[in-house]
Design a protein around this motif. Structure first.
Motif, PDB file in Angstrom:
ATOM      1  N   ILE A   1      23.268  60.847  16.854  1.00 26.13           N
ATOM      2  CA  ILE A   1      22.546  61.807  16.711  1.00 26.13           C
ATOM      3  C   ILE A   1      21.962  61.657  15.497  1.00 26.13           C
ATOM      4  N   PRO A   2      20.377  61.263  15.927  1.00 26.58           N
ATOM      5  CA  PRO A   2      18.877  60.914  15.097  1.00 26.58           C
ATOM      6  C   PRO A   2      19.092  61.127  13.921  1.00 26.58           C
ATOM      7  N   SER A   3      18.671  60.475  13.044  1.00 22.54           N
ATOM      8  CA  SER A   3      18.416  60.468  11.542  1.00 22.54           C
ATOM      9  C   SER A   3      16.860  61.193  11.544  1.00 22.54           C
ATOM     10  N   ARG A   4      16.630  62.436  10.467  1.00 21.58           N
ATOM     11  CA  ARG A   4      15.953  63.150  10.497  1.00 21.58           C
ATOM     12  C   ARG A   4      14.488  62.515   9.734  1.00 21.58           C
ATOM     13  N   SER A   5      14.878  61.717   8.606  1.00 14.88           N
ATOM     14  CA  SER A   5      14.029  60.852   7.877  1.00 14.88           C
ATOM     15  C   SER A   5      14.090  59.896   8.054  1.00 14.88           C
TER      16      SER A   5
ATOM     17  N   ARG B   1      23.028  67.223   5.208  1.00 13.09           N
ATOM     18  CA  ARG B   1      23.221  66.278   6.097  1.00 13.09           C
ATOM     19  C   ARG B   1      21.542  65.681   6.221  1.00 13.09           C
ATOM     20  N   THR B   2      20.412  66.027   5.271  1.00 12.34           N
ATOM     21  CA  THR B   2      19.081  65.359   5.110  1.00 12.34           C
ATOM     22  C   THR B   2      18.655  65.406   3.689  1.00 12.34           C
ATOM     23  N   CYS B   3      18.611  63.718   3.297  1.00 12.58           N
ATOM     24  CA  CYS B   3      18.198  63.025   2.574  1.00 12.58           C
ATOM     25  C   CYS B   3      16.455  64.051   2.407  1.00 12.58           C
TER      26      CYS B   3
END
Length: 533
Positions: free
Chosen positions: A280-284, A440-442
């Motif tokens: 589940i790839p990182s958005r940032s 779940r998002t920095c």
């Protein structure tokens, strides 16, 4: 040696979630069932045992508690836009309409009545790059993940006296008589067998575990077939029975439609050739090409459009990408899809899960860095670039370009939110508006940032996962012949049927439509056989 003979009322081939749902529905209606699978009984549940456990549902109490006002009409509107059905996708579209109308009653309520519960926060996935995906959060994660769902239903199934089982029995062909399917034949460890049945339900999965078949049906929409593709599906999901259905007169359609993922990494402990894990790839993270240049002009950001991600990775030089991030981002955002990669969900441990969401999943990221060959870490960008170049081994990486790409992105972040002029930053701000994504998002901070290291690079490749085409079925889960008429005695459910109608999702899924349709298709087949559809 003569084959062993068996006779039964209904034969269910495949003990995955579709087969379990079919058998349980029949048993609860007082019918007799023979359940057959090539795997041992300990693996009953099939691929669902390894799935994360997300399901696309609307009108649920979880949505209402999260103040999401959804409806079957809005779900269907989103579904039809995303699926982009062809003119000949009649039954896929009919199944989509049926799903939109009946998912709450026939999937959610049915599971709740049998002891399955869902995590209280609803996730918002597949939003679409341009707002052309899920208009609302609909992704419900089952407590216990996919294994919890499958095993909860399996326990109920095994309690019924009307159930007989043949595990470690592999079907080699279907038996036909006067145009009807009347059973099957195959081989087990003790010899050949033959089964006569009034009804045969195929819950045998798709083709995506067999990379030779994936290659044969590969759609050039995703670029040329990637020689570096990973396999995220058990090789026993090989599509062998699709050919048997065609030999019996049934239609198999749209096998070129697949739901693969763009963020595959090599499994550190492979159980079969080219075994991969689906991130589940990182958005940032910055998603870069083989040279170290940002993929664009539209940036790749996880959670918006998986179909588009696969197309774009498949057309890159080398058919791989790099996710560039740091430790701070990784522990908050990175995850691996699957039951065992999410032990707090799997074991229904709410407080440890909440603590992990608040403080980060250090254990997972440390394991990935130490064990996964596609995950690299270093204290400096120069050190990381050297490791990236060595891993790729193709001479494509331009270390100066990589440094300039990262510096440009970080400079945009340092200007502050009032001056953000980057599509990825705008999307991150949007994601953080929804509480399920905010945790779940920095918050945006430079990747090359003191105190946030080490730097991490992840090589991502396409990974084979799901067949979205398959055996053509009507709304009674009956397999249809070349004239659109049911093949007598033959039914299909789950991935074998393209999750309904030979392709309920068209070209693109809203995500969370796979486990749920195993249940919906299987129950529908059982209701038809029991005379109650």
């Amino acid at each position: 040696m003569q084959p062993t003979h068996h006779r039964c009322e209904t034969l269910v081939i495949g003990a995955g979630l579709a087969g379990i749902s079919t058998a349980l529905e029949l048993l609860e209606r007082g019918c007799q069932v023979l359940l057959l699978d090539a795997a041992p009984r300990s693996q009953c549940g099939g691929q669902a045992n390894d799935a994360f456990g997300g399901m696309l549902l609307c009108g649920t109490p979880e949505q209402r508690r999260n103040k999401v006002q959804d409806s079957p009409e809005l779900l269907l509107e989103d579904w039809l836009r995303v699926a982009a059905f062809d003119a000949d996708d009649h039954w896929g579209r009919r199944w989509a309409e049926h799903y939109a109308e009946r998912n709450k009653a026939d999937i959610y309520d049915w599971l709740r009545q049998r002891g399955v519960s869902f995590f209280p926060a609803v996730q918002w996935v597949e939003r679409g790059n341009f707002g052309d995906g899920n208009a609302l959060p609909r992704y419900h994660v089952a407590w216990g993940c996919g294994r919890g769902v499958a095993q909860t239903l399996a326990r109920r199934m095994f309690e019924h006296a009307g159930l007989s089982c043949l595990f470690e029995h592999r079907v080699l062909g279907l038996e036909t008589r006067n145009g009807a399917v009347v059973g099957c034949h195959g081989r087990s460890g003790s010899g050949d067998f033959r089964i006569e049945a009034e009804h045969v339900v195929l819950c045998s999965g798709g083709i995506n575990g067999d990379l030779a078949r994936v290659r044969a049906h590969w759609d050039p929409l995703y670029g040329p077939y990637p020689e570096n593709i990973l396999n995220g599906t058990d090789p026993r999901a090989d599509g062998e029975l699709h050919g048997q259905v065609q030999a019996a007169g049934g239609q198999v359609v749209k096998l070129g439609r697949m739901w693969n993922y763009a963020a595959g990494i090599a499994h550190p402990e492979p159980q079969y050739p080219q075994h991969g894990l689906s991130l589940i790839p990182s958005r940032s993270a910055l998603w870069l090409d083989a040279r170290g240049q940002r993929i664009g002009p539209q940036p790749l950001v996880g959670g918006f459009d998986t179909h588009d991600q696969c197309k774009r990775i498949g057309h890159l030089p080398g058919q791989y990408g790099w996710q560039l991030l740091n430790w701070r981002i990784a522990i908050k955002e990175l995850a691996i899809s699957g039951t065992d990669s999410n032990p707090h969900f799997r074991d229904r441990k709410l407080l440890p899960l909440l603590w992990q969401l608040a403080t980060g999943n250090r254990q997972l990221v440390r394991w990935m860095v130490e064990r996964c060959p596609d995950v690299l870490a270093a204290d400096t960008l120069a050190q990381l670039a050297a490791k990236m170049a060595a891993l790729a081994g193709d001479g494509r990486l331009d270390q100066d370009l990589l440094a300039a790409t990262l510096a440009r992105y970080d400079a945009g972040i340092r200007r502050g939110p009032a001056l953000y002029n980057d599509e990825q930053l705008r999307r991150l701000q949007q994601l953080r508006q929804w509480r399920g994504d905010r945790v779940r998002t920095c918050a945006p901070r430079p990747i090359h940032d003191a105190g946030s290291g080490p730097l991490i690079a992840i090589r991502t490749r396409l990974i084979s996962r799901k067949s979205m085409g398959g055996m053509l079925t009507d709304l009674h889960s009956r397999v249809l012949d070349g004239h659109g008429e049911p093949v007598p005695g033959l039914y299909a459910a789950g991935e074998a049927a393209g999750f309904g109608g030979g392709g309920i999702s068209g070209i693109r899924s809203l995500e969370g439509t796979f486990l749920s349709n195993c249940i919906l298709n299987g129950r529908r087949a059982a209701q038809t056989i029991a005379g109650d559809a």
